[in-house]
Scaffold this active site. Structure first.
Site, PDB file in Angstrom:
ATOM      1  N   GLU A  22     -29.568  34.645 -53.991  1.00 57.55           N
ATOM      2  CA  GLU A  22     -30.352  33.219 -52.818  1.00 57.55           C
ATOM      3  C   GLU A  22     -30.086  33.778 -51.093  1.00 57.55           C
ATOM      4  OE1 GLU A  22     -29.627  29.995 -53.587  1.00 57.55           O
ATOM      5  OE2 GLU A  22     -31.902  29.395 -53.242  1.00 57.55           O
ATOM      6  N   ASP A  23     -28.971  34.034 -51.294  1.00 59.06           N
ATOM      7  CA  ASP A  23     -28.524  34.432 -49.542  1.00 59.06           C
ATOM      8  C   ASP A  23     -28.328  35.726 -49.024  1.00 59.06           C
ATOM      9  OD1 ASP A  23     -28.833  31.808 -50.033  1.00 59.06           O
ATOM     10  OD2 ASP A  23     -26.550  31.103 -49.810  1.00 59.06           O
ATOM     11  N   HIS A  65     -22.874  33.487 -57.500  1.00 60.01           N
ATOM     12  CA  HIS A  65     -23.058  32.519 -57.523  1.00 60.01           C
ATOM     13  C   HIS A  65     -24.561  32.388 -56.450  1.00 60.01           C
ATOM     14  CE1 HIS A  65     -21.761  29.253 -55.657  1.00 60.01           C
ATOM     15  NE2 HIS A  65     -23.343  28.879 -55.044  1.00 60.01           N
ATOM     16  N   ASP A  92      -9.094  -6.544 -65.205  1.00 60.60           N
ATOM     17  CA  ASP A  92      -8.026  -6.737 -65.359  1.00 60.60           C
ATOM     18  C   ASP A  92      -7.814  -5.865 -66.882  1.00 60.60           C
ATOM     19  OD1 ASP A  92      -9.211  -7.769 -67.070  1.00 60.60           O
ATOM     20  OD2 ASP A  92      -9.411  -9.777 -67.510  1.00 60.60           O
ATOM     21  N   HIS A 128     -17.393  29.004 -50.146  1.00 64.41           N
ATOM     22  CA  HIS A 128     -18.123  27.827 -51.048  1.00 64.41           C
ATOM     23  C   HIS A 128     -17.712  28.990 -52.444  1.00 64.41           C
ATOM     24  CE1 HIS A 128     -20.695  25.639 -53.166  1.00 64.41           C
ATOM     25  NE2 HIS A 128     -22.001  27.373 -53.044  1.00 64.41           N
ATOM     26  N   ASP A 143     -21.066  24.090 -58.763  1.00 67.35           N
ATOM     27  CA  ASP A 143     -21.952  24.735 -57.208  1.00 67.35           C
ATOM     28  C   ASP A 143     -22.220  22.827 -56.763  1.00 67.35           C
ATOM     29  OD1 ASP A 143     -23.159  25.673 -54.551  1.00 67.35           O
ATOM     30  OD2 ASP A 143     -25.418  25.502 -56.180  1.00 67.35           O
TER      31      ASP A 143
HETATM   32 MN    MN Z   1     -24.188  27.622 -53.280  1.00 69.72          MN
END
Ligand code: MN
Length: 732
Positions: free
Chosen positions: A82-83, A78, A265, A54, A145
């Site tokens: 957080e992770d 990024h 069209d 990711h 993201d």
């Molecule tokens: Mn992310």
């Protein structure tokens, strides 16, 4: 930006190296790659893929937008805060402060939980999002993201899919649109639409597929024809057909209640060339060969859209009656059209110029930070709470329009391109002949809206006219037009006087009369009144426009001479006469003929201002008081009254008391003060008195004005304030 590519480290660097060459920058990205890969080790996504995949994709999307080394690195990193529990200091240490700040910014926005997504809240969410991001690169990383998350949304539950898709459609896609990231916006919209309205999405997608080969034929033929048309014109260009994205077709069908065939069209073609001039040239050639559809020509080159988009748009009919929308632009404009803001910052960051460049972009988009939720073109914006209402009021008291270069011009509500022109520059105002608003030619009295991009057409050979005073809304523009007209009039008058003098001396020469004697101002003075003039200028003005006969004048002057006075005696006589005609001009600009050095003041009871009908009252011992003729305090006077006149040549100011009768309400006084300041009127005093009924109120204000016209103008506008019943001048 296609989602079907399997992104690898090689592919990322292949992409990055198309626009970044510096080894330091490449090293930074490589380090970010390795660092993130290590930090995410052992983490997996719902799809079963390693989590780092990711991060890599986000970095890659940023590289397709030509993000600088710090932006691409921050994209790779990024999710590490957080992770993986990485802190700001560590990122700063490992990379630099800029990268750490970007990652921190993205993480902060990530922690925002836009729960229970309802349409009316989307406006607020966009506002919060922008306010928190501060750095435009943070927004673009966050959008990238989100784009990758949308591409991989199939691994989530249906409920979660719908929630994320709705947030994407209402919050993220409009932001991408605002930033001019057209491709990103289209993909976000189509993906959201697919999850939210799966059946409708596939219905349109299938129709598109079915018509594909037929359409491709028509477009191919047109491309060949235009290619031929331009081939011998010594131009460098490329042409391609473009397809509309599914969600935009759907929205058009819904909005206009039309069928797919009716919407689809329309064929679309884009021509990309080298210079602005080439664009117009190509437009000319195409219009020459194909019939253009009236009113469909939009010149976004002369007047770019607020998100910096530039292009020429036109619609033409081919020889089989097929309708083509043609876009013509340069390579650079094409970059901006597809990548918006990113097209600007991308290159520069690589050259270590990012801060200045970003500041420039943010200045350009600065107004957008404040107003993202207030002026959006989306229909679902219905701010609900009180705070929003108040903000709306503040912003709607004014209109914010822009020059083609993105300078924001603040104007009172109801302003026209003429107000805009004067706000840009007085000279632009004086020479304005027309305006292009958002790409379309409009008359000068068109009312402007916030977000309008206005380009003023000028012509040095024209100037303001009386009519303009009816068109403008702002006090500044009005004053500038007035002073221009006054100056013009003065100049015209001076010219006529000069012409009069010339005619007069020519006539003297014709009759062999000595100019020294006959053109002497003192000598002339004795005959002014006989020719209905009060002074030298009036006299010569009348000679100049031939409203008095020169031969009569000369006869009269030579007759005087025949009374056998010598020159000296004559001169003396004239001088004495002149002395007998003294005048006083008071501080308030009141002229009293025939009296010297007299004290002259305006009366405090009725407070006349220049333009009022006035009369002088000779007081016992304190000079002349000037009253308005209708003032009750002089109603019974006759013998002590004297004729007085306003001096229209000076620059005087007058006090005036106004009484405002109104129904009492909150903020009434504040509205009055705001209006006065809008018209640049000095407020010197204010009293208010609530009537015994507790419903009505008298508000007395003391203001300074230049003349009656300005005073009446203020009174008219005060009367328009909500709950005001009447406005009158006070006489005490
Ligand atoms: Mn992310």
């Amino acid at each position: 930006m296609s989602g079907k590519v399997e992104v690898t480290k090689e592919l990322l660097f292949e992409r990055v190296k198309t626009y970044i060459n510096e080894q330091d920058s490449l090293n930074m990205i490589e380090k970010a790659y390795n660092y993130a890969e290590k930090k995410h080790e052992g983490q997996y996504r719902k799809s079963g893929e390693p989590y780092f995949y990711h991060a890599l994709n986000v970095g890659y999307i940023l590289a397709t937008l030509k993000g600088g080394p710090q932006t691409v690195s921050a994209g790779l990193l990024h999710d590490t805060m957080e992770d993986c529990g990485v802190c700001f200091e560590e990122l700063k240490e490992e990379f630099d402060e800029e990268v750490a700040k970007l990652v921190e910014g993205v993480s902060k926005i990530g922690s925002l939980k836009f729960q229970d997504e309802k349409e009316y809240q989307a406006a607020n969410h966009r506002k919060i999002f922008i306010a928190m991001a501060k750095d435009v690169r943070v927004i673009i990383i966050k959008l990238s993201d989100r784009l990758h998350n949308m591409r991989t949304l199939m691994y989530h539950t249906e409920e979660k899919q719908k929630k994320i898709a709705s947030e994407t459609l209402n919050v993220y896609a409009p932001i991408a649109h605002r930033l001019g990231l057209a491709e990103m916006k289209n993909e976000l919209e189509d993906l959201s639409f697919m999850y939210l309205e799966n059946e409708k999405y596939h219905e349109i997608a299938n129709l598109l597929e079915a018509k594909k080969s037929e359409r491709e034929e028509v477009i191919k033929k047109m491309i060949i024809d235009i290619d031929e048309l331009l081939s011998d014109k010594n131009l460098i260009f490329r042409i391609f057909g473009r397809s509309k994205h599914i969600y935009s077709i759907y929205r058009k069908m819904e909005k206009k209640n039309r069928s797919f065939e009716e919407i689809y069209d329309l064929y679309a073609i884009r021509v990309i060339t080298q210079t602005e001039l080439n664009c117009y040239e190509i437009l000319g050639h195409i219009h020459n060969k194909y019939r253009p559809v009236p009113k469909r020509l939009k010149d976004y080159i002369a007047v770019p859209k607020p998100n910096m988009y530039q292009s020429l748009h036109t619609s033409v009919l081919d020889h089989n009656g097929n309708l083509f929308e043609v876009q013509i632009r340069t390579e650079e404009m094409n970059d901006i059209a597809e990548m918006g803001v990113a097209a600007h910052w991308a290159y520069k960051e690589g050259k270590y110029n990012s801060k200045a460049e970003q500041k420039e972009i943010e200045n350009k988009l600065g107004w957008f930070h404040d107003m993202i939720g207030l002026l959006d073109d989306l229909e679902q914006d219905h701010p609900t709470d009180l705070v929003d209402k108040i903000q709306k009021d503040i912003f709607e008291a004014n209109v914010y329009a822009m020059t083609p270069k993105g300078r924001v011009i603040e104007l009172p509500n109801g302003s026209t391109p003429l107000d805009f022109a004067y706000r840009v520059h007085t000279e632009v105002g004086h020479t304005a002949v027309g305006a292009i608003v958002n790409g379309a030619h409009v008359p000068l009295n068109t009312v402007l809206n916030t977000g309008d991009v206005v380009n003023i057409r000028t012509n040095k050979n024209t100037g303001p006219s009386e009519d303009w005073l009816k068109i403008v809304k702002s006090a500044t523009a009005r004053n500038k037009i007035k002073s221009y007209l006054t100056k013009k009039e003065t100049e015209a008058r001076a010219e006529t006087i000069e012409k009069g003098e010339k005619l007069f001396s020519e006539e003297l020469r014709k009759r062999n009369l000595d100019e020294k004697i006959y053109a002497d101002k003192n000598k002339l003075e004795s005959i002014y009144r006989e020719f209905s003039s009060n002074n030298y200028n009036e006299f010569m003005y009348a000679v100049g426009n031939k409203s008095i006969s020169l031969s009569q004048v000369l006869d009269r002057l030579t007759n005087t001479k025949s009374h056998a006075m010598d020159n000296e005696a004559l001169t003396k006589l004239f001088q004495e006469k002149a002395k007998r005609r003294p005048r006083t001009v008071s501080e308030a600009g009141v002229i009293v003929e025939g009296i010297d050095s007299m004290m002259v003041n305006v009366a405090g009871c009725c407070m006349p201002v220049n333009g009022d009908e006035i009369v002088g009252f000779i007081t016992r011992g304190s000079g002349i008081k000037v009253h308005r003729v209708q003032c009750p305090n002089i109603a019974n006077e006759t013998s002590r009254l004297i004729e007085v006149n306003w001096d229209d040549n000076g620059d005087y100011q007058y006090d005036s008391w106004l009484r405002i009768d109104a129904t009492d309400r909150n903020y009434l006084i504040s509205d009055i003060i705001t209006l006065l300041s809008q018209y640049k009127i000095t407020l010197n005093g204010i009293n208010s008195e609530v009537m015994p009924d507790k419903l009505n109120v008298h508000i007395d204000i003391k203001i300074k004005v230049n003349n009656l016209q300005q005073l009446e103008n203020v009174m008219t506008n005060l009367k328009k304030i909500n709950s005001v019943v009447d406005v009158a001048r006070r006489i005490r």
